[in-house]
Design an enzyme around this catalytic site. Structure first.
Site, PDB file in Angstrom:
ATOM      1  N   GLU A  67     -16.549 -24.568 -30.344  1.00 48.33           N
ATOM      2  CA  GLU A  67     -16.807 -25.927 -29.864  1.00 48.33           C
ATOM      3  C   GLU A  67     -17.537 -25.992 -28.513  1.00 48.33           C
ATOM      4  O   GLU A  67     -17.111 -26.694 -27.600  1.00 48.33           O
ATOM      5  CB  GLU A  67     -15.480 -26.705 -29.804  1.00 48.33           C
ATOM      6  CG  GLU A  67     -14.807 -26.778 -31.165  1.00 48.33           C
ATOM      7  CD  GLU A  67     -13.390 -27.376 -31.137  1.00 48.33           C
ATOM      8  OE1 GLU A  67     -12.958 -27.841 -30.074  1.00 48.33           O
ATOM      9  OE2 GLU A  67     -12.734 -27.357 -32.190  1.00 48.33           O
ATOM     10  N   ASN A 123     -18.227 -21.344 -34.015  1.00 41.18           N
ATOM     11  CA  ASN A 123     -17.432 -22.261 -34.835  1.00 41.18           C
ATOM     12  C   ASN A 123     -17.404 -23.644 -34.196  1.00 41.18           C
ATOM     13  O   ASN A 123     -17.222 -23.778 -32.985  1.00 41.18           O
ATOM     14  CB  ASN A 123     -16.001 -21.689 -34.896  1.00 41.18           C
ATOM     15  CG  ASN A 123     -15.100 -22.369 -35.901  1.00 41.18           C
ATOM     16  OD1 ASN A 123     -15.441 -22.485 -37.070  1.00 41.18           O
ATOM     17  ND2 ASN A 123     -13.934 -22.824 -35.452  1.00 41.18           N
ATOM     18  N   HIS A 136     -13.073 -30.670 -40.690  1.00 37.48           N
ATOM     19  CA  HIS A 136     -11.950 -31.605 -40.573  1.00 37.48           C
ATOM     20  C   HIS A 136     -12.478 -32.952 -41.085  1.00 37.48           C
ATOM     21  O   HIS A 136     -13.061 -33.732 -40.327  1.00 37.48           O
ATOM     22  CB  HIS A 136     -11.475 -31.717 -39.121  1.00 37.48           C
ATOM     23  CG  HIS A 136     -10.814 -30.462 -38.635  1.00 37.48           C
ATOM     24  ND1 HIS A 136      -9.570 -30.069 -39.071  1.00 37.48           N
ATOM     25  CD2 HIS A 136     -11.222 -29.510 -37.766  1.00 37.48           C
ATOM     26  CE1 HIS A 136      -9.239 -28.926 -38.495  1.00 37.48           C
ATOM     27  NE2 HIS A 136     -10.231 -28.558 -37.696  1.00 37.48           N
ATOM     28  N   GLU A 143     -11.824 -24.575 -41.238  1.00 36.81           N
ATOM     29  CA  GLU A 143     -10.595 -25.312 -40.872  1.00 36.81           C
ATOM     30  C   GLU A 143     -10.459 -26.568 -41.727  1.00 36.81           C
ATOM     31  O   GLU A 143     -10.165 -27.662 -41.220  1.00 36.81           O
ATOM     32  CB  GLU A 143     -10.621 -25.720 -39.391  1.00 36.81           C
ATOM     33  CG  GLU A 143     -10.900 -24.587 -38.431  1.00 36.81           C
ATOM     34  CD  GLU A 143     -10.841 -25.000 -36.960  1.00 36.81           C
ATOM     35  OE1 GLU A 143     -10.381 -26.107 -36.638  1.00 36.81           O
ATOM     36  OE2 GLU A 143     -11.264 -24.184 -36.123  1.00 36.81           O
ATOM     37  N   ASP A 154      -9.497 -29.729 -43.786  1.00 40.06           N
ATOM     38  CA  ASP A 154      -8.453 -30.661 -44.207  1.00 40.06           C
ATOM     39  C   ASP A 154      -9.115 -32.004 -44.506  1.00 40.06           C
ATOM     40  O   ASP A 154     -10.216 -32.287 -44.029  1.00 40.06           O
ATOM     41  CB  ASP A 154      -7.278 -30.790 -43.221  1.00 40.06           C
ATOM     42  CG  ASP A 154      -7.683 -30.843 -41.765  1.00 40.06           C
ATOM     43  OD1 ASP A 154      -8.813 -31.264 -41.464  1.00 40.06           O
ATOM     44  OD2 ASP A 154      -6.845 -30.496 -40.905  1.00 40.06           O
TER      45      ASP A 154
HETATM   46  O1  9MR Z   1      -4.018 -26.957 -35.315  1.00 39.79           O
HETATM   47  C1  9MR Z   1      -4.049 -26.674 -33.933  1.00 39.79           C
HETATM   48  C2  9MR Z   1      -2.885 -27.381 -33.234  1.00 39.79           C
HETATM   49  O2  9MR Z   1      -1.655 -26.822 -33.663  1.00 39.79           O
HETATM   50  C3  9MR Z   1      -3.042 -27.248 -31.718  1.00 39.79           C
HETATM   51  O3  9MR Z   1      -2.039 -28.020 -31.079  1.00 39.79           O
HETATM   52  C4  9MR Z   1      -4.421 -27.719 -31.314  1.00 39.79           C
HETATM   53  C5  9MR Z   1      -4.631 -27.588 -29.811  1.00 39.79           C
HETATM   54  O4  9MR Z   1      -5.824 -28.177 -29.414  1.00 39.79           O
HETATM   55  O5  9MR Z   1      -5.409 -26.970 -31.988  1.00 39.79           O
HETATM   56  C6  9MR Z   1      -5.365 -27.154 -33.365  1.00 39.79           C
HETATM   57  O6  9MR Z   1      -6.416 -26.448 -34.009  1.00 39.79           O
HETATM   58  C7  9MR Z   1      -7.736 -26.836 -33.655  1.00 39.79           C
HETATM   59  C8  9MR Z   1      -8.588 -25.594 -33.722  1.00 39.79           C
HETATM   60  O7  9MR Z   1      -8.041 -24.580 -32.930  1.00 39.79           O
HETATM   61  C9  9MR Z   1     -10.024 -25.880 -33.321  1.00 39.79           C
HETATM   62  N1  9MR Z   1     -10.579 -26.959 -34.087  1.00 39.79           N
HETATM   63  C10 9MR Z   1      -9.770 -28.184 -34.170  1.00 39.79           C
HETATM   64  C11 9MR Z   1      -8.352 -27.847 -34.632  1.00 39.79           C
HETATM   65  C12 9MR Z   1      -7.526 -29.114 -34.818  1.00 39.79           C
HETATM   66  O8  9MR Z   1      -7.362 -29.769 -33.608  1.00 39.79           O
END
Ligand code: 9MR
Length: 323
Positions: free
Chosen positions: A133, A173, A209, A238, A240
């Site tokens: 990101e 990513n 997402h 990732e 969903d």
């Molecule tokens: O799913 C992850 C969640 O448990 C954490 O609290 C969060 C912290 O920012 O990150 C989530 O995963 C993220 C991923 O690492 C990067 N892309 C977005 C995902 C969803 O927020």
């Protein structure tokens, strides 16, 4: 293929990878979670355990307990393991906030972090999200601690440092860059620039997402193709699928299933062989616990429901694989 085939056997049979983000506590405490993870998926990503915050209790120490648990689970069950993530602006350690670093100190710290973490899993992790990101939603470089202190060069450095210690494929990513749009154009330009500079980057991860707005699968395929044409691999990292709570379709389960199937098919047709879902079952989705997301979106975005029963989305993915 018989009805007893799992998603995993269907994926194996079509040389495809279907994965899930994994939580180490659930692996330890919930036998159904563990059973579903290992029998239904042939790929995994530690959802949080490999991020800098969880790994670095202090500036000089590492805690690899949770990360080892997830990675070793994947290796033991012969799964493709994605590492997520070496450089990100979120989920930094709490102590980081108070650290009054110089640019040189930060660069040394980040290099040591990449060397230590990627090096530890050299033979176990198959693909790393080296940088996560780095591009803002409008396509400009995201203003992060790394960008602020180290300039754009931190991206090339991170890939080079990772390349020094691991044989894993090295990915950039990001989210919101799944189809052709302003942000994916910017990601395209950025990775093209990295390749021109000889930076060791192997692939691009499209997070997918799909919350509320679901990208057009045809546009996703076109996007995958243009990165493939640069010589890069592409994975959906990732995935969903949810709906705005005030704009839920009449048949959300069927629409969700169709979208999952369409994305897997589009990805495969365009030359991408891996789709990782962001959790094993609906009860473990980040959406339910994350800031205001739980209020804005439906909280059942995955392939298994809260009781680990297969959803229409599961059949959607399996059907696309068996086509
Ligand atoms: O799913 C992850 C969640 O448990 C954490 O609290 C969060 C912290 O920012 O990150 C989530 O995963 C993220 C991923 O690492 C990067 N892309 C977005 C995902 C969803 O927020």
């Amino acid at each position: 293929m018989s009805d007893e085939a799992t998603l995993r056997t269907a994926a194996d049979a079509s040389d495809f990878r279907i994965g899930a983000a994994i939580d180490p506590d659930a692996l330890r405490s919930d036998p159904s979670y563990l059973r579903t993870a290992k029998s239904e998926f042939n790929a995994i990503t530690p959802e949080n355990a490999l991020k800098m915050g969880p790994l670095r209790p202090s500036r000089d120490t590492y805690d690899f307990g949770d990360a080892d648990a997830v990675v070793d689970f994947g290796v033991e069950h012969d799964m493709y393991v994605r590492g997520h993530t070496l450089v990100w602006h979120n989920q930094k350690p709490d102590w980081f906030q108070a650290w009054d670093y110089t640019g040189d100190q930060l660069r040394t710290f980040l290099r040591d972090h990449v060397h230590t973490v990627a090096g530890r899993y050299r033979s176990k992790i198959d693909a790393w999200d080296v940088v996560n990101e780095a591009v803002a939603d409008d396509g400009s470089m995201r203003d992060t601690v790394w960008y602020d202190a180290l300039g754009e060069e931190y991206l090339a450095d991170a890939f080079r440092w990772a390349n020094e210690v691991t044989d894993a494929d090295l990915y950039y990513n990001d989210y919101g860059a799944d189809g052709i749009n302003e942000k994916s154009d910017a990601v395209y330009d950025m990775v093209e620039g990295l390749l021109d500079d000889g930076v060791p980057i192997d692939g691009v991860g499209l997070q997918m997402h799909a919350l509320g707005d679901h990208p057009d699968p045809g546009s996703v395929a076109e996007n995958v193709r243009r990165f493939r044409d640069l010589g890069l691999d592409v994975q959906i990292t990732e995935m969903d699928v949810a709906f705005h709570v005030d704009d839920v379709s009449e048949n959300p389960d069927e629409d969700q299933a169709e979208f999952y199937g369409d994305v897997v098919a589009a990805c495969r047709d365009a030359g991408c062989d891996t789709v990782v879902t962001w959790g094993v079952h609906d009860a473990s989705t980040w959406l339910r616990s994350f800031r205001d997301f739980g209020e804005r979106f439906t909280g059942d975005p995955l392939l298994f429901d809260d009781r680990y029963d297969e959803k229409p989305a599961y059949d959607g993915v399996k059907g696309a694989l068996e086509d």
